[in-house]
Design an enzyme around this catalytic site. Structure first.
Site, PDB file in Angstrom:
ATOM      1  N   THR A 113      -7.800   0.172  10.661  1.00 46.70           N
ATOM      2  CA  THR A 113      -6.476  -0.232  11.133  1.00 46.70           C
ATOM      3  C   THR A 113      -5.960   0.732  12.195  1.00 46.70           C
ATOM      4  O   THR A 113      -6.082   1.950  12.055  1.00 46.70           O
ATOM      5  CB  THR A 113      -5.474  -0.281   9.959  1.00 46.70           C
TER       6      THR A 113
ATOM      7  N   GLN B 227       2.891   4.226   3.187  1.00 46.58           N
ATOM      8  CA  GLN B 227       1.803   4.953   3.837  1.00 46.58           C
ATOM      9  C   GLN B 227       2.299   5.984   4.841  1.00 46.58           C
ATOM     10  O   GLN B 227       1.544   6.873   5.230  1.00 46.58           O
ATOM     11  CB  GLN B 227       0.862   3.966   4.517  1.00 46.58           C
TER      12      GLN B 227
ATOM     13  N   SER C 109      -3.554  -4.166  -9.762  1.00 42.77           N
ATOM     14  CA  SER C 109      -3.716  -5.309 -10.662  1.00 42.77           C
ATOM     15  C   SER C 109      -3.195  -5.039 -12.068  1.00 42.77           C
ATOM     16  O   SER C 109      -3.084  -5.960 -12.879  1.00 42.77           O
ATOM     17  CB  SER C 109      -5.192  -5.714 -10.737  1.00 42.77           C
TER      18      SER C 109
ATOM     19  N   ASP D 127       5.828  -5.479  -0.593  1.00 40.95           N
ATOM     20  CA  ASP D 127       7.092  -5.799   0.080  1.00 40.95           C
ATOM     21  C   ASP D 127       7.808  -6.945  -0.630  1.00 40.95           C
ATOM     22  O   ASP D 127       9.032  -6.914  -0.816  1.00 40.95           O
ATOM     23  CB  ASP D 127       6.833  -6.179   1.539  1.00 40.95           C
TER      24      ASP D 127
END
Length: 299
Positions: free
Chosen positions: A108, A155, A209, A238
């Site tokens: 990214t 982050q 999870s 979010d």
């Protein structure tokens, strides 16, 4: 009448690329396909609150291409208040470039664009603010002015100075982190998890999870994940925050806030993109009752 939730941070355009392989130095690989989506943590939360029927206001720095990209119209369509946007016509809007290979490895790149200007600005006074990923200096300044502060360093935590982080935490009413970020908060401040729980009224920690846990006044509540077929987990956090915060301002119990957040998150993961399948309040309620039973009353 709903309380306005002001969300601070990025409104980013996400470009998602499917590639054969992640390129390293001096390599070139084919792009299989790519798509563009609207994203950025703050905008994701604001638009989710608005679609749920709440009052959302976005504080973000945007460039001259914000209107032409269609993003401004999309936020306005859903009723997000853009009156406090900072506009820099000479800058580009924030963008994220995400490359994913066939084995689901990712690389990214993030271009802050106009968001680099935030550190120079003097924030407005707001009532109820959620601080999403954003410039740490700006977040520290607005945290001192707000009546109520919800904080999710995300982050961007690695960009915070110890001084700015501690300043925000001193003014925080609700802290959202994942299991990795809460450890980093402790490491950066030199405080134990118990110290953090002692200084902040409500702490919410997500565990992928395994769901999330809410800590408040010595009590610990476990919130399960609502199980669906997940295609893209990117916007789950979010969406969770949007549902939690709207429920909180509507005076639901903390456990109900967590369950509502988990329910909203289950919609966000069903399709690619952070804003592509967000529910209204009534749609959320129906899935809530399928998973948690009768929808709760407010306190």
């Amino acid at each position: 009448m709903d309380r306005t939730i002001t969300v601070v941070g990025h409104a980013a355009i996400d470009l998602l690329f499917d590639v054969e392989n992640i390129a390293v130095h001096n390599e070139s690989h084919p792009i299989i396909n790519y798509d563009q989506y609207y994203g950025g943590g703050a905008a994701n939360i604001a638009i989710a609150i608005a679609i749920l029927g709440g009052k959302a206001q976005l504080i973000s720095a945007v460039g001259g291409d914000f209107a032409s990209s269609g993003y401004e119209a999309e936020l306005e369509k859903h009723g997000v208040d853009l009156s406090l946007l900072y506009r820099f016509p000479e800058e580009k809007s924030t963008r994220a470039f995400v490359f994913t290979d066939r084995d689901h490895h990712q690389s990214t790149y993030f271009h802050w664009g106009a968001s680099v200007k935030l550190k120079e600005l003097d924030p407005h006074e707001v009532d109820f603010v959620h601080l999403a990923t954003s410039d740490s200096a700006y977040n520290a300044k607005i945290a001192k002015k707000a009546g109520f502060v919800s904080f999710d360093p995300g982050q961007d935590l690695v960009t915070y100075s110890k001084e700015n982080l501690e300043s925000i935490l001193e003014n925080t009413n609700i802290l959202f982190t994942n299991k990795h970020e809460i450890q980093r908060v402790c490491d950066m401040t030199g405080k134990s998890f118990e110290d953090i729980l002692g200084m902040i009224e409500t702490v919410v920690v997500t565990y992928d999870s395994s769901g999330s846990k809410i800590y408040n006044s010595g009590k610990e509540m476990t919130i399960p994940v609502v199980q669906v077929k997940a295609l893209d987990p990117t916007g789950a956090g979010d969406a969770y925050r949007a549902g939690f915060l709207l429920a909180y301002t509507r005076n639901y119990s903390l456990e109900a806030c967590g369950n509502i957040g988990s329910t909203v998150a289950s919609f966000a993961v069903q399709n690619i993109g952070c804003q592509t399948d967000l529910p209204t309040w009534d749609v959320m309620k129906a899935r809530y009752e399928d998973n948690f039973g009768k929808f709760p009353e407010t306190n």
